[in-house]
Motif scaffolding. Structure first.
Motif, PDB file in Angstrom:
ATOM      1  N   ARG A  85       0.946  -1.200   0.197  1.00  0.00           N
ATOM      2  CA  ARG A  85       0.132   0.017   0.028  1.00  0.00           C
ATOM      3  C   ARG A  85       0.881   1.195  -0.227  1.00  0.00           C
ATOM      4  N   LYS A  86       1.900   1.203   0.703  1.00  0.00           N
ATOM      5  CA  LYS A  86       2.767   2.492   1.014  1.00  0.00           C
ATOM      6  C   LYS A  86       3.694   2.437  -0.562  1.00  0.00           C
ATOM      7  N   LEU A  87       3.616   1.527  -1.289  1.00  0.00           N
ATOM      8  CA  LEU A  87       4.345   1.624  -2.737  1.00  0.00           C
ATOM      9  C   LEU A  87       3.652   2.725  -3.540  1.00  0.00           C
ATOM     10  N   ARG A  88       2.513   2.831  -3.318  1.00  0.00           N
ATOM     11  CA  ARG A  88       1.690   3.402  -4.614  1.00  0.00           C
ATOM     12  C   ARG A  88       0.767   4.593  -3.704  1.00  0.00           C
ATOM     13  N   GLU A  89       0.630   5.513  -4.719  1.00  0.00           N
ATOM     14  CA  GLU A  89      -0.120   6.837  -4.166  1.00  0.00           C
ATOM     15  C   GLU A  89      -1.739   6.495  -4.073  1.00  0.00           C
ATOM     16  N   THR A  90      -2.167   5.563  -5.066  1.00  0.00           N
ATOM     17  CA  THR A  90      -3.386   5.184  -5.140  1.00  0.00           C
ATOM     18  C   THR A  90      -3.322   3.713  -5.221  1.00  0.00           C
ATOM     19  N   GLU A  91      -4.342   2.863  -4.541  1.00  0.00           N
ATOM     20  CA  GLU A  91      -4.569   1.314  -4.753  1.00  0.00           C
ATOM     21  C   GLU A  91      -5.674   1.013  -5.583  1.00  0.00           C
ATOM     22  N   ASP A  92      -5.212   0.389  -6.787  1.00  0.00           N
ATOM     23  CA  ASP A  92      -6.222  -0.057  -7.576  1.00  0.00           C
ATOM     24  C   ASP A  92      -6.607  -1.333  -7.253  1.00  0.00           C
ATOM     25  N   LYS A  93      -8.022  -1.782  -7.589  1.00  0.00           N
ATOM     26  CA  LYS A  93      -8.482  -3.209  -7.340  1.00  0.00           C
ATOM     27  C   LYS A  93      -7.692  -4.418  -7.666  1.00  0.00           C
ATOM     28  N   ASP A  94      -6.877  -4.346  -9.129  1.00  0.00           N
ATOM     29  CA  ASP A  94      -6.150  -5.193  -9.491  1.00  0.00           C
ATOM     30  C   ASP A  94      -4.853  -5.453  -8.563  1.00  0.00           C
ATOM     31  N   THR A  95      -4.187  -4.372  -8.073  1.00  0.00           N
ATOM     32  CA  THR A  95      -3.139  -4.639  -7.214  1.00  0.00           C
ATOM     33  C   THR A  95      -3.582  -5.020  -5.871  1.00  0.00           C
ATOM     34  N   ALA A  96      -4.607  -4.696  -5.110  1.00  0.00           N
ATOM     35  CA  ALA A  96      -5.236  -5.089  -4.070  1.00  0.00           C
ATOM     36  C   ALA A  96      -5.480  -6.707  -3.954  1.00  0.00           C
ATOM     37  N   GLU A  97      -6.150  -7.141  -5.350  1.00  0.00           N
ATOM     38  CA  GLU A  97      -6.412  -8.550  -5.354  1.00  0.00           C
ATOM     39  C   GLU A  97      -5.185  -9.417  -5.353  1.00  0.00           C
ATOM     40  N   ALA A  98      -4.130  -9.084  -6.232  1.00  0.00           N
ATOM     41  CA  ALA A  98      -2.950  -9.932  -6.243  1.00  0.00           C
ATOM     42  C   ALA A  98      -2.040  -9.829  -4.883  1.00  0.00           C
ATOM     43  N   VAL A  99      -2.127  -8.379  -4.229  1.00  0.00           N
ATOM     44  CA  VAL A  99      -1.155  -8.499  -3.244  1.00  0.00           C
ATOM     45  C   VAL A  99      -1.873  -9.406  -2.076  1.00  0.00           C
ATOM     46  N   GLN A 100      -3.192  -9.210  -1.807  1.00  0.00           N
ATOM     47  CA  GLN A 100      -3.900 -10.185  -0.957  1.00  0.00           C
ATOM     48  C   GLN A 100      -3.625 -11.684  -1.005  1.00  0.00           C
ATOM     49  N   LEU A 101      -3.772 -12.219  -2.249  1.00  0.00           N
ATOM     50  CA  LEU A 101      -3.457 -13.301  -2.830  1.00  0.00           C
ATOM     51  C   LEU A 101      -2.150 -13.797  -2.288  1.00  0.00           C
ATOM     52  N   PHE A 102      -1.211 -13.111  -2.739  1.00  0.00           N
ATOM     53  CA  PHE A 102       0.075 -13.274  -2.563  1.00  0.00           C
ATOM     54  C   PHE A 102       0.477 -13.123  -1.007  1.00  0.00           C
ATOM     55  N   ASN A 103      -0.074 -12.545  -0.318  1.00  0.00           N
ATOM     56  CA  ASN A 103       0.110 -12.525   1.170  1.00  0.00           C
ATOM     57  C   ASN A 103      -0.345 -13.722   1.821  1.00  0.00           C
ATOM     58  N   ASN A 104      -1.576 -14.255   1.339  1.00  0.00           N
ATOM     59  CA  ASN A 104      -2.128 -15.372   1.975  1.00  0.00           C
ATOM     60  C   ASN A 104      -1.504 -16.789   1.411  1.00  0.00           C
ATOM     61  N   LEU A 105      -0.925 -16.736   0.312  1.00  0.00           N
ATOM     62  CA  LEU A 105      -0.042 -17.728  -0.124  1.00  0.00           C
ATOM     63  C   LEU A 105       1.143 -17.973   0.590  1.00  0.00           C
ATOM     64  N   ILE A 106       1.667 -16.961   0.829  1.00  0.00           N
ATOM     65  CA  ILE A 106       3.064 -16.870   1.610  1.00  0.00           C
ATOM     66  C   ILE A 106       2.769 -17.284   3.129  1.00  0.00           C
ATOM     67  N   LYS A 107       1.728 -16.632   3.614  1.00  0.00           N
ATOM     68  CA  LYS A 107       1.344 -17.028   5.230  1.00  0.00           C
ATOM     69  C   LYS A 107       1.046 -18.555   5.405  1.00  0.00           C
ATOM     70  N   ALA A 108       0.428 -19.156   4.285  1.00  0.00           N
ATOM     71  CA  ALA A 108       0.034 -20.591   4.166  1.00  0.00           C
ATOM     72  C   ALA A 108       1.212 -21.366   4.114  1.00  0.00           C
ATOM     73  N   ASP A 109       2.026 -20.954   3.121  1.00  0.00           N
ATOM     74  CA  ASP A 109       3.180 -21.814   2.733  1.00  0.00           C
ATOM     75  C   ASP A 109       4.261 -21.824   3.985  1.00  0.00           C
ATOM     76  N   VAL A 110       4.517 -20.667   4.492  1.00  0.00           N
ATOM     77  CA  VAL A 110       5.480 -20.494   5.730  1.00  0.00           C
ATOM     78  C   VAL A 110       5.021 -21.378   6.899  1.00  0.00           C
ATOM     79  N   GLU A 111       3.653 -20.980   7.303  1.00  0.00           N
ATOM     80  CA  GLU A 111       3.292 -21.627   8.411  1.00  0.00           C
ATOM     81  C   GLU A 111       3.111 -23.178   8.378  1.00  0.00           C
ATOM     82  N   LEU A 112       2.836 -23.577   7.185  1.00  0.00           N
ATOM     83  CA  LEU A 112       2.919 -25.069   7.083  1.00  0.00           C
ATOM     84  C   LEU A 112       4.199 -25.856   7.150  1.00  0.00           C
ATOM     85  N   GLU A 113       5.306 -25.105   6.428  1.00  0.00           N
ATOM     86  CA  GLU A 113       6.582 -25.229   6.559  1.00  0.00           C
ATOM     87  C   GLU A 113       7.076 -25.359   7.975  1.00  0.00           C
TER      88      GLU A 113
END
Length: 396
Positions: A85-113
């Protein structure tokens, strides 16, 4: 799940702050939900005041996360969403969708490991700055340095995704975004989870290969800064121009690419559609990327690619006529992206369930899937394992 008293007030406060930021909720709103002032909430998030269990339960509900997920020892609490969010002045829905999915994947991956005791090997070269010198020449040199460091040799890279995951130990996720999403790739680095790359699996293989090489450039030269790559990226900043040039040089090293071109042109006598098709296929890049790289290296006149575009382009039909059956490359990542969970995530979820390290409910919440869908995945793997067990009972 850890007891509330087993975690320090500072750690609980940090997790609450990240959960609030990931949910996009302001401190004023969160404080109002539990009937306290904003300064008191700030004290809780800083660990100066320990949160009470009733307050924790109310905040967790408001943030859309369970108390279990907040307090679980192995749970991964990253600040990935706020960083983007701090990277961009305005957050578009495409970026928000991708970042949230990215975040969820990383959290799940690392926690399961963490739960399974899996240690991911990192093979990171030192980060190299991009602040001085000609940025294009710097990118060309850095790309060659990394190829040499990895022992890739002078020619085309057969499988850049394996280079990322196995050669460098970077977490790589290829999943589908909404059909109209402009996001091509994401990169982030955090010491706790390491370097991570996301690629939009809707894109064709050559485009994902180029996006992957671009993100490796950010990993090599600007590792501490998160990055969003879009389809129509203008590459205006020094960092983006560096990553763009790095990606081209990493996939098509000047010396070997020039030699491959020379060998073909000795036969054709000029830069033809067939030459570009064959060269692009050899280096696993798009026809456009191939044409523009030829121009950049002075192997073709400026405007060559534009001329092809104005005169019918180089179509998929042209490619099929030249390459025949070789046109369709294997793309297992695309098939994996069509699954509800990737093969690797499915195996880890099954292992955590079978060893009774996590319940179905905990896994479903962590993986953002329904319990019925998760049960189907677990049952399928259980069936496969039982069939394998029967096979092992056969006499030698």
């Amino acid at each position: 799940m850890a007891d509330l008293n087993e975690l320090s007030a500072q750690e609980i406060g940090r997790r609450l702050r990240l959960a609030r930021e990931n949910a996009g909720i302001r401190q004023d709103d969160a404080a109002q939900v539990i009937g306290m002032s904003r300064p008191t909430l700030v004290s809780i998030e800083k660990g100066a005041r320990r949160v009470r269990i009733q307050e924790l339960q109310t905040l967790a509900r408001h943030y859309g996360i369970s108390v279990n997920a907040l307090l679980r020892r192995e749970a991964v609490h990253t600040d990935l969403v706020p960083r983007f969010r701090k990277l961009r002045e305005t957050e578009d829905k495409d970026t928000a969708e991708a970042v949230q999915l990215f975040n969820n994947l990383i959290k799940a991956d690392v926690e399961l490991e963490n739960v399974l005791g899996i240690e991911r090997r990192r093979n990171y070269p030192p980060e190299h700055g991009v602040n001085e010198g000609d940025v294009i020449a710097l990118a060309e040199q850095h790309a060659q340095d990394l190829r040499d460091w990895l022992g890739l040799g002078p020619g085309p890279i057969a499988d850049i995704f394996s280079v990322i995951e196995l050669g460098l130990g970077i977490r790589l996720y290829q999943r589908r975004l909404s059909s109209k999403s402009k996001v091509a790739g994401l990169f982030t680095y955090e010491e706790a989870v390491g370097a991570c790359i996301f690629l939009n699996a809707n894109h064709p293989l050559p485009r994902r290969i180029q996006s992957a090489a671009h993100e490796i450039g950010h990993f090599y030269g600007t590792r501490q800064s998160p990055e969003v790559l879009e389809e129509d990226e203008k590459f205006l900043s020094r960092e983006e121009r560096y990553a763009n040039a790095f990606g081209r040089a990493f996939l098509t090293p000047a010396a070997s690419f020039s030699e491959s071109f020379r060998q073909l042109k000795e036969i054709t006598g000029k830069t033809t559609r067939r030459l570009i098709i064959l060269l692009a296929h050899q280096y696993n890049i798009s026809r456009q990327a191939c044409g523009l790289r030829l121009e950049e290296l002075g192997l073709a006149k400026k405007g060559t690619w534009a001329w092809f575009e104005k005169n019918g382009g180089i179509t998929d039909k042209d490619v099929r006529e030249v390459l025949g059956e070789m046109t369709d490359r294997r793309d297992p990542a695309k098939g994996d992206a069509d699954r509800l969970l990737s093969h690797r995530m499915s195996l880890m979820a099954h292992a955590a369930w079978k060893r009774e390290l996590m319940s179905e409910g905990q896994l479903a919440e962590l993986l953002n899937v329904g319990r019925v869908e998760l049960r189907d995945i677990i049952d399928q793997i259980e069936l496969e394992e039982s069939e394998t067990d029967d096979l092992l009972k056969l006499p030698d």
